[in-house]
Write a protein that holds these residues in place. Structure first.
Motif, PDB file in Angstrom:
ATOM      1  N   ARG A 166      16.756  -8.697 -11.652  1.00 17.14           N
ATOM      2  CA  ARG A 166      16.037  -8.463 -10.396  1.00 17.14           C
ATOM      3  C   ARG A 166      15.494  -7.043 -10.289  1.00 17.14           C
ATOM      4  NH1 ARG A 166      17.346 -12.057  -6.217  1.00 17.14           N
ATOM      5  NH2 ARG A 166      15.399 -11.272  -5.359  1.00 17.14           N
ATOM      6  N   MET A 167      15.600  -6.266 -11.356  1.00 18.44           N
ATOM      7  CA  MET A 167      15.215  -4.852 -11.288  1.00 18.44           C
ATOM      8  C   MET A 167      13.738  -4.649 -10.965  1.00 18.44           C
ATOM      9  SD  MET A 167      17.603  -3.242 -14.299  1.00 18.44           S
ATOM     10  CE  MET A 167      16.520  -1.861 -14.497  1.00 18.44           C
ATOM     11  N   ASP A 168      12.854  -5.417 -11.592  1.00 17.68           N
ATOM     12  CA  ASP A 168      11.425  -5.246 -11.332  1.00 17.68           C
ATOM     13  C   ASP A 168      11.104  -5.484  -9.861  1.00 17.68           C
ATOM     14  OD1 ASP A 168      10.951  -4.597 -13.973  1.00 17.68           O
ATOM     15  OD2 ASP A 168      10.269  -6.609 -14.533  1.00 17.68           O
ATOM     16  N   GLU A 169      11.667  -6.540  -9.298  1.00 22.07           N
ATOM     17  CA  GLU A 169      11.411  -6.827  -7.883  1.00 22.07           C
ATOM     18  C   GLU A 169      12.027  -5.750  -6.986  1.00 22.07           C
ATOM     19  OE1 GLU A 169      11.944 -10.307  -4.497  1.00 22.07           O
ATOM     20  OE2 GLU A 169      12.732 -10.663  -6.516  1.00 22.07           O
ATOM     21  N   TYR A 170      13.200  -5.250  -7.361  1.00 24.38           N
ATOM     22  CA  TYR A 170      13.843  -4.184  -6.591  1.00 24.38           C
ATOM     23  C   TYR A 170      12.927  -2.960  -6.533  1.00 24.38           C
ATOM     24  CZ  TYR A 170      17.300  -0.857  -4.926  1.00 24.38           C
ATOM     25  OH  TYR A 170      17.954   0.100  -4.191  1.00 24.38           O
ATOM     26  N   VAL A 171      12.366  -2.593  -7.677  1.00 28.44           N
ATOM     27  CA  VAL A 171      11.456  -1.447  -7.742  1.00 28.44           C
ATOM     28  C   VAL A 171      10.217  -1.712  -6.883  1.00 28.44           C
ATOM     29  CG1 VAL A 171       9.944  -0.118  -9.274  1.00 28.44           C
ATOM     30  CG2 VAL A 171      12.294  -0.631  -9.978  1.00 28.44           C
ATOM     31  N   GLY A 214      20.447  -1.083 -14.888  1.00 26.36           N
ATOM     32  CA  GLY A 214      20.657  -1.480 -13.501  1.00 26.36           C
ATOM     33  C   GLY A 214      21.481  -0.511 -12.675  1.00 26.36           C
ATOM     34  N   LEU A 215      21.986   0.554 -13.277  1.00 24.70           N
ATOM     35  CA  LEU A 215      22.738   1.535 -12.490  1.00 24.70           C
ATOM     36  C   LEU A 215      21.773   2.223 -11.525  1.00 24.70           C
ATOM     37  CD1 LEU A 215      25.366   3.115 -11.881  1.00 24.70           C
ATOM     38  CD2 LEU A 215      24.564   4.801 -13.552  1.00 24.70           C
ATOM     39  N   LEU A 216      22.069   2.119 -10.251  1.00 23.87           N
ATOM     40  CA  LEU A 216      21.266   2.754  -9.207  1.00 23.87           C
ATOM     41  C   LEU A 216      22.036   3.969  -8.699  1.00 23.87           C
ATOM     42  CD1 LEU A 216      18.711   2.383  -7.303  1.00 23.87           C
ATOM     43  CD2 LEU A 216      20.368   1.494  -5.653  1.00 23.87           C
ATOM     44  N   VAL A 217      21.383   5.106  -8.677  1.00 30.24           N
ATOM     45  CA  VAL A 217      21.974   6.337  -8.158  1.00 30.24           C
ATOM     46  C   VAL A 217      21.131   6.766  -6.966  1.00 30.24           C
ATOM     47  CG1 VAL A 217      22.547   8.756  -8.642  1.00 30.24           C
ATOM     48  CG2 VAL A 217      22.842   7.016 -10.428  1.00 30.24           C
ATOM     49  N   GLY A 218      21.788   6.971  -5.842  1.00 28.54           N
ATOM     50  CA  GLY A 218      21.109   7.432  -4.642  1.00 28.54           C
ATOM     51  C   GLY A 218      21.552   8.838  -4.293  1.00 28.54           C
ATOM     52  N   TYR A 219      20.653   9.600  -3.708  1.00 25.57           N
ATOM     53  CA  TYR A 219      20.949  10.966  -3.293  1.00 25.57           C
ATOM     54  C   TYR A 219      20.302  11.197  -1.947  1.00 25.57           C
ATOM     55  CZ  TYR A 219      20.906  15.994  -2.841  1.00 25.57           C
ATOM     56  OH  TYR A 219      21.076  17.264  -2.355  1.00 25.57           O
ATOM     57  N   LEU A 220      21.027  11.840  -1.040  1.00 28.79           N
ATOM     58  CA  LEU A 220      20.460  12.224   0.243  1.00 28.79           C
ATOM     59  C   LEU A 220      21.149  13.466   0.768  1.00 28.79           C
ATOM     60  CD1 LEU A 220      22.034  10.840   3.264  1.00 28.79           C
ATOM     61  CD2 LEU A 220      22.358   9.368   1.295  1.00 28.79           C
ATOM     62  N   GLU A 221      20.485  14.098   1.703  1.00 28.18           N
ATOM     63  CA  GLU A 221      21.057  15.238   2.415  1.00 28.18           C
ATOM     64  C   GLU A 221      21.054  14.889   3.886  1.00 28.18           C
ATOM     65  OE1 GLU A 221      18.536  18.462   1.206  1.00 28.18           O
ATOM     66  OE2 GLU A 221      19.340  18.453  -0.829  1.00 28.18           O
ATOM     67  N   THR A 222      22.140  15.221   4.559  1.00 31.16           N
ATOM     68  CA  THR A 222      22.275  14.898   5.971  1.00 31.16           C
ATOM     69  C   THR A 222      23.321  15.816   6.593  1.00 31.16           C
ATOM     70  OG1 THR A 222      22.699  13.094   7.539  1.00 31.16           O
ATOM     71  CG2 THR A 222      24.019  13.094   5.536  1.00 31.16           C
ATOM     72  N   PRO A 223      23.192  16.129   7.863  1.00 32.37           N
ATOM     73  CA  PRO A 223      24.232  16.945   8.491  1.00 32.37           C
ATOM     74  C   PRO A 223      25.600  16.249   8.482  1.00 32.37           C
ATOM     75  CG  PRO A 223      22.258  16.931   9.853  1.00 32.37           C
ATOM     76  CD  PRO A 223      22.040  15.928   8.756  1.00 32.37           C
ATOM     77  N   ASP A 224      25.611  14.905   8.575  1.00 37.06           N
ATOM     78  CA  ASP A 224      26.862  14.155   8.677  1.00 37.06           C
ATOM     79  C   ASP A 224      26.613  12.744   8.152  1.00 37.06           C
ATOM     80  OD1 ASP A 224      29.001  12.530   9.592  1.00 37.06           O
ATOM     81  OD2 ASP A 224      29.270  13.730  11.387  1.00 37.06           O
ATOM     82  N   PHE A 240      20.142  -8.284  -4.496  1.00 35.53           N
ATOM     83  CA  PHE A 240      19.775  -7.552  -5.697  1.00 35.53           C
ATOM     84  C   PHE A 240      20.965  -6.919  -6.408  1.00 35.53           C
ATOM     85  CE2 PHE A 240      15.847  -7.695  -3.323  1.00 35.53           C
ATOM     86  CZ  PHE A 240      14.902  -7.945  -4.306  1.00 35.53           C
ATOM     87  N   PHE A 241      22.141  -6.915  -5.777  1.00 34.34           N
ATOM     88  CA  PHE A 241      23.262  -6.157  -6.311  1.00 34.34           C
ATOM     89  C   PHE A 241      24.350  -7.045  -6.907  1.00 34.34           C
ATOM     90  CE2 PHE A 241      21.233  -3.496  -3.140  1.00 34.34           C
ATOM     91  CZ  PHE A 241      20.999  -2.365  -3.896  1.00 34.34           C
ATOM     92  N   VAL A 242      25.046  -6.490  -7.896  1.00 30.96           N
ATOM     93  CA  VAL A 242      26.143  -7.157  -8.583  1.00 30.96           C
ATOM     94  C   VAL A 242      27.440  -6.912  -7.830  1.00 30.96           C
ATOM     95  CG1 VAL A 242      27.478  -7.175 -10.742  1.00 30.96           C
ATOM     96  CG2 VAL A 242      24.991  -6.836 -10.807  1.00 30.96           C
ATOM     97  N   ASP A 243      28.232  -7.968  -7.655  1.00 35.41           N
ATOM     98  CA  ASP A 243      29.588  -7.865  -7.096  1.00 35.41           C
ATOM     99  C   ASP A 243      29.678  -6.996  -5.846  1.00 35.41           C
ATOM    100  OD1 ASP A 243      30.588  -9.460  -9.161  1.00 35.41           O
ATOM    101  OD2 ASP A 243      30.885  -7.724 -10.463  1.00 35.41           O
ATOM    102  N   LEU A 244      28.887  -7.320  -4.860  1.00 31.57           N
ATOM    103  CA  LEU A 244      28.870  -6.530  -3.635  1.00 31.57           C
ATOM    104  C   LEU A 244      29.274  -7.424  -2.469  1.00 31.57           C
ATOM    105  CD1 LEU A 244      28.202  -3.643  -2.757  1.00 31.57           C
ATOM    106  CD2 LEU A 244      25.883  -4.400  -2.316  1.00 31.57           C
TER     107      LEU A 244
END
Length: 129
Positions: free
Chosen positions: A14-19, A49-59, A83-87
Motif C-alpha cells: 500500500r506504499m504507493d497509495e500512502y504516498v 515500509g518503515l515510516l518515520v515522522g518528525y514534528l516540533e510542538t510546545p507539548d 495502510f499500517f501493519v499490526d496497528l
C-alpha cells in the motif's frame, strides 16, 4: 519546543497509495494540525515500509489531544488505519515514539559562550605619529 520523532510500519503493498494520499492532504486536516500545534511536521518513508515522522510542538500530549477533538482527524485516521501493519489503535495514537539522544544546536549552545558587551573588543586610539 519539544521535538518528537516516531515510527510506524506501512504495508509494503500500500506504499504507493500512502504516498499519493500524503501528496494531497485535505486542507482541513492541514489547518487542524497547524492550529493544534504541530509544526515542522514531516513524514519519511523507507522502501521496506518503515515510516518515520518528525514534528516540533510546545507539548506533544496537548497537540495529540487537540487533534483528537477534531472531526477531520477522526475521518483521516479511519482512512489511514488500513495502510499500517499490526496497528490496534488509530495511527496517531499507535506510533512508537523515539527518544532523542542528540541535537546539534542544543550541544552547540551548551558549549558556545554567550557574548556580552564586555566581550567585544574596545576600540583603541591610534597614535598619530
Amino acid at each position: 519546543m519539544h521535538r518528537a520523532c516516531f515510527t510506524l510500519q506501512v504495508r509494503t503493498d500500500r506504499m504507493d497509495e500512502y504516498v499519493e494520499r500524503h501528496a494531497a492532504v485535505w486542507p482541513e486536516m492541514l489547518r487542524a494540525l497547524h492550529d493544534t500545534g504541530w509544526t515542522n511536521y514531516s513524514l519519511f518513508l523507507r522502501e521496506d515500509g518503515l515510516l518515520v515522522g518528525y514534528l516540533e510542538t510546545p507539548d506533544l500530549a496537548a497537540a495529540q489531544e487537540g487533534m483528537a477533538r477534531t472531526d477531520v482527524n477522526a475521518r483521516w485516521q479511519a482512512e489511514m488505519a488500513e495502510f499500517f501493519v499490526d496497528l490496534d489503535l488509530p495511527p496517531d495514537q499507535g506510533f512508537w515514539q523515539l527518544a532523542e539522544v542528540f541535537h546539534l544546536e542544543d550541544q552547540l549552545a551548551a558549549h558556545t559562550p554567550t557574548s556580552t558587551a564586555t566581550d567585544s573588543p574596545t576600540p583603541t586610539a591610534q597614535d598619530p605619529s
